[in-house]
Design a protein around this motif. Structure first.
Motif, PDB file in Angstrom:
ATOM      1  N   TRP A   1       0.831  -1.196   0.000  1.00  0.00           N
ATOM      2  CA  TRP A   1       0.000   0.000   0.000  1.00  0.00           C
ATOM      3  C   TRP A   1       0.871   1.254   0.000  1.00  0.00           C
ATOM      4  O   TRP A   1       1.823   1.370   0.772  1.00  0.00           O
ATOM      5  N   THR A   2       0.531   2.172  -0.921  1.00  0.00           N
ATOM      6  CA  THR A   2       1.325   3.387  -1.125  1.00  0.00           C
ATOM      7  C   THR A   2       0.404   4.601  -1.112  1.00  0.00           C
ATOM      8  O   THR A   2      -0.650   4.600  -1.752  1.00  0.00           O
ATOM      9  N   VAL A   3       0.803   5.637  -0.397  1.00  0.00           N
ATOM     10  CA  VAL A   3       0.014   6.871  -0.318  1.00  0.00           C
ATOM     11  C   VAL A   3       0.222   7.683  -1.588  1.00  0.00           C
ATOM     12  O   VAL A   3       1.354   8.037  -1.935  1.00  0.00           O
ATOM     13  N   THR A   4      -0.880   7.987  -2.269  1.00  0.00           N
ATOM     14  CA  THR A   4      -0.806   8.773  -3.498  1.00  0.00           C
ATOM     15  C   THR A   4      -1.424  10.162  -3.349  1.00  0.00           C
ATOM     16  O   THR A   4      -1.187  11.032  -4.186  1.00  0.00           O
ATOM     17  N   HIS A   5      -2.205  10.353  -2.295  1.00  0.00           N
ATOM     18  CA  HIS A   5      -2.854  11.661  -2.107  1.00  0.00           C
ATOM     19  C   HIS A   5      -3.111  11.897  -0.626  1.00  0.00           C
ATOM     20  O   HIS A   5      -3.510  10.986   0.104  1.00  0.00           O
ATOM     21  N   GLU A   6      -2.834  13.140  -0.186  1.00  0.00           N
ATOM     22  CA  GLU A   6      -3.196  13.596   1.157  1.00  0.00           C
ATOM     23  C   GLU A   6      -3.916  14.937   1.029  1.00  0.00           C
ATOM     24  O   GLU A   6      -3.518  15.786   0.239  1.00  0.00           O
ATOM     25  N   HIS A   7      -4.949  15.089   1.828  1.00  0.00           N
ATOM     26  CA  HIS A   7      -5.673  16.367   1.879  1.00  0.00           C
ATOM     27  C   HIS A   7      -5.825  16.741   3.355  1.00  0.00           C
ATOM     28  O   HIS A   7      -6.487  16.046   4.123  1.00  0.00           O
ATOM     29  N   HIS A   8      -5.175  17.855   3.751  1.00  0.00           N
ATOM     30  CA  HIS A   8      -5.215  18.338   5.131  1.00  0.00           C
ATOM     31  C   HIS A   8      -6.003  19.645   5.154  1.00  0.00           C
ATOM     32  O   HIS A   8      -5.793  20.507   4.294  1.00  0.00           O
ATOM     33  N   SER A   9      -6.852  19.839   6.152  1.00  0.00           N
ATOM     34  CA  SER A   9      -7.543  21.130   6.272  1.00  0.00           C
ATOM     35  C   SER A   9      -8.097  21.315   7.673  1.00  0.00           C
ATOM     36  O   SER A   9      -8.318  20.348   8.407  1.00  0.00           O
ATOM     37  N   PHE A  10      -8.303  22.594   8.010  1.00  0.00           N
ATOM     38  CA  PHE A  10      -9.079  22.964   9.187  1.00  0.00           C
ATOM     39  C   PHE A  10     -10.390  23.572   8.703  1.00  0.00           C
ATOM     40  O   PHE A  10     -10.418  24.233   7.655  1.00  0.00           O
ATOM     41  N   PRO A  11     -11.468  23.403   9.448  1.00  0.00           N
ATOM     42  CA  PRO A  11     -12.717  24.059   9.038  1.00  0.00           C
ATOM     43  C   PRO A  11     -12.563  25.569   9.122  1.00  0.00           C
ATOM     44  O   PRO A  11     -11.872  26.088  10.008  1.00  0.00           O
ATOM     45  N   HIS A  12     -13.175  26.262   8.175  1.00  0.00           N
ATOM     46  CA  HIS A  12     -13.136  27.719   8.185  1.00  0.00           C
ATOM     47  C   HIS A  12     -14.103  28.222   9.235  1.00  0.00           C
ATOM     48  O   HIS A  12     -15.290  27.906   9.206  1.00  0.00           O
ATOM     49  N   ASP A  13     -13.598  28.994  10.196  1.00  0.00           N
ATOM     50  CA  ASP A  13     -14.398  29.441  11.322  1.00  0.00           C
ATOM     51  C   ASP A  13     -14.832  30.886  11.111  1.00  0.00           C
ATOM     52  O   ASP A  13     -14.044  31.809  11.239  1.00  0.00           O
ATOM     53  N   ASP A  14     -16.132  31.068  10.782  1.00  0.00           N
ATOM     54  CA  ASP A  14     -16.671  32.403  10.605  1.00  0.00           C
ATOM     55  C   ASP A  14     -17.422  32.892  11.842  1.00  0.00           C
ATOM     56  O   ASP A  14     -18.025  33.957  11.822  1.00  0.00           O
ATOM     57  N   GLU A  15     -17.403  32.106  12.906  1.00  0.00           N
ATOM     58  CA  GLU A  15     -18.137  32.492  14.100  1.00  0.00           C
ATOM     59  C   GLU A  15     -17.518  33.747  14.710  1.00  0.00           C
ATOM     60  O   GLU A  15     -16.319  33.831  14.954  1.00  0.00           O
ATOM     61  N   SER A  16     -18.347  34.731  14.973  1.00  0.00           N
ATOM     62  CA  SER A  16     -17.851  35.990  15.507  1.00  0.00           C
ATOM     63  C   SER A  16     -17.422  35.821  16.957  1.00  0.00           C
ATOM     64  O   SER A  16     -18.066  35.126  17.751  1.00  0.00           O
ATOM     65  N   ALA A  17     -16.319  36.489  17.285  1.00  0.00           N
ATOM     66  CA  ALA A  17     -15.851  36.495  18.671  1.00  0.00           C
ATOM     67  C   ALA A  17     -16.514  37.600  19.476  1.00  0.00           C
ATOM     68  O   ALA A  17     -16.286  37.702  20.686  1.00  0.00           O
ATOM     69  N   ALA A  18     -17.328  38.430  18.829  1.00  0.00           N
ATOM     70  CA  ALA A  18     -17.866  39.625  19.479  1.00  0.00           C
ATOM     71  C   ALA A  18     -18.579  39.341  20.795  1.00  0.00           C
ATOM     72  O   ALA A  18     -18.343  40.063  21.783  1.00  0.00           O
ATOM     73  N   PRO A  19     -19.451  38.331  20.884  1.00  0.00           N
ATOM     74  CA  PRO A  19     -20.141  38.121  22.175  1.00  0.00           C
ATOM     75  C   PRO A  19     -19.179  37.831  23.327  1.00  0.00           C
ATOM     76  O   PRO A  19     -19.348  38.379  24.427  1.00  0.00           O
ATOM     77  N   GLU A  20     -18.156  36.994  23.076  1.00  0.00           N
ATOM     78  CA  GLU A  20     -17.216  36.652  24.141  1.00  0.00           C
ATOM     79  C   GLU A  20     -16.332  37.845  24.507  1.00  0.00           C
ATOM     80  O   GLU A  20     -16.063  38.089  25.689  1.00  0.00           O
ATOM     81  N   ILE A  21     -15.867  38.588  23.498  1.00  0.00           N
ATOM     82  CA  ILE A  21     -15.024  39.750  23.786  1.00  0.00           C
ATOM     83  C   ILE A  21     -15.832  40.825  24.512  1.00  0.00           C
ATOM     84  O   ILE A  21     -15.350  41.441  25.472  1.00  0.00           O
ATOM     85  N   THR A  22     -17.072  41.049  24.079  1.00  0.00           N
ATOM     86  CA  THR A  22     -17.932  42.023  24.753  1.00  0.00           C
ATOM     87  C   THR A  22     -18.140  41.644  26.205  1.00  0.00           C
ATOM     88  O   THR A  22     -18.086  42.502  27.110  1.00  0.00           O
ATOM     89  N   ALA A  23     -18.361  40.348  26.465  1.00  0.00           N
ATOM     90  CA  ALA A  23     -18.535  39.890  27.842  1.00  0.00           C
ATOM     91  C   ALA A  23     -17.278  40.140  28.672  1.00  0.00           C
ATOM     92  O   ALA A  23     -17.357  40.526  29.849  1.00  0.00           O
ATOM     93  N   THR A  24     -16.109  39.954  28.065  1.00  0.00           N
ATOM     94  CA  THR A  24     -14.849  40.219  28.765  1.00  0.00           C
ATOM     95  C   THR A  24     -14.718  41.697  29.114  1.00  0.00           C
ATOM     96  O   THR A  24     -14.358  42.057  30.245  1.00  0.00           O
TER      97      THR A  24
END
Length: 250
Positions: free
Chosen positions: A115-138
């Motif tokens: 068995w030989t690796v011919t393809h790898e795909h690495h990624s992180f999910p794109h995070d569009d969640e706003s930090a505003a509520p947590e920063i405002t609370a701080t």
């Protein structure tokens, strides 16, 4: 071993080698014409074993800073000559968010019975969640903690490596900023009020920036100052890494 077991062992060994910085084992079982879609550029992917090899030294250097690279889950499906696997991995700095997992898909083919690796795909999910509520609370909590004179609570959202440009000087490190805050709390004969009405907050991924007009009342006198604050998300929440306070020049 079954084909699925062979592939699982191959991937587990690869993950261990990546974490250890063992380049020879990382490259083993990879095809000369491998194509990798990685987290960083190029957009069209890394093509060929020579180009794939060049991507690892920088990553290994980052790993040595205390970062993790560990399997969370792994699923393997194998046919007679072609197989694929998909996995989730912890790939983060020591204080990184444990909920942020690296996604990995691997394509393999059997060449001369191996068995030989011919393809790898690495990624992180794109995070569009706003930090505003947590920063405002701080920011709001800073007001309550200031009125209470609670220095420990004021320091809780401050990063150890913070750099703060204060009105009266520049300070590096949480300990230095703590001294400034302690002196400020002690300077008034009555509780200090601190508020940040209507801050503007923008964020992307693990960074957020807030800018505002701060209102401070001490010994019956109210002052306002301009403030810009930068926050970085860590495993324990958002932490302020930079602050810039000023009055306009008269």
């Amino acid at each position: 071993m079954t084909d699925e077991q062979q592939i699982r062992t191959l991937i587990e060994n690869w993950v261990t080698a990546v974490h250890a910085g063992d380049l020879d084992t990382v490259l083993a079982d990879h095809a000369p014409d491998i194509v990798m879609f990685d987290v960083p550029p190029p957009y069209e992917g890394v093509r060929g074993l020579a180009a794939y090899t060049k991507t690892w030294p920088g990553f290994f250097e980052w790993q040595r800073s205390g970062a993790s690279f560990e399997l969370e889950s792994l699923e393997v499906t194998a046919g007679a000559d072609v197989a694929f696997a998909f996995a989730l991995l912890h790939c983060r700095e020591a204080d990184g968010d444990p909920r942020q997992l690296l996604r990995l898909t691997i394509g393999l083919r059997k060449v001369d019975g191996r068995w030989t690796v011919t393809h790898e795909h690495h990624s992180f999910p794109h995070d569009d969640e706003s930090a505003a509520p947590e920063i405002t609370a701080t920011l709001d909590k800073w007001g309550a903690d200031t009125a209470a004179g609670d220095l420990d609570a004021l320091m809780e959202p401050i990063a150890e490596d913070v750099v703060s440009y204060e009105i009266d000087g520049n300070y590096t490190g949480k300990a230095a900023v703590r001294e400034v805050c302690a002196a400020g709390l002690a300077s008034s004969g009555e509780p200090i009020t601190f508020s940040i009405p209507d801050p503007t907050i923008v964020s992307a991924g693990d960074l957020a920036v807030a800018w505002s007009i701060d209102h401070v009342t001490a010994d019956g006198t109210e002052t306002t100052s301009r403030a810009t604050r930068v926050f970085r998300r860590a495993g324990t929440g958002w932490r302020m890494i930079h602050q810039h306070l000023s009055y306009p020049a008269s």
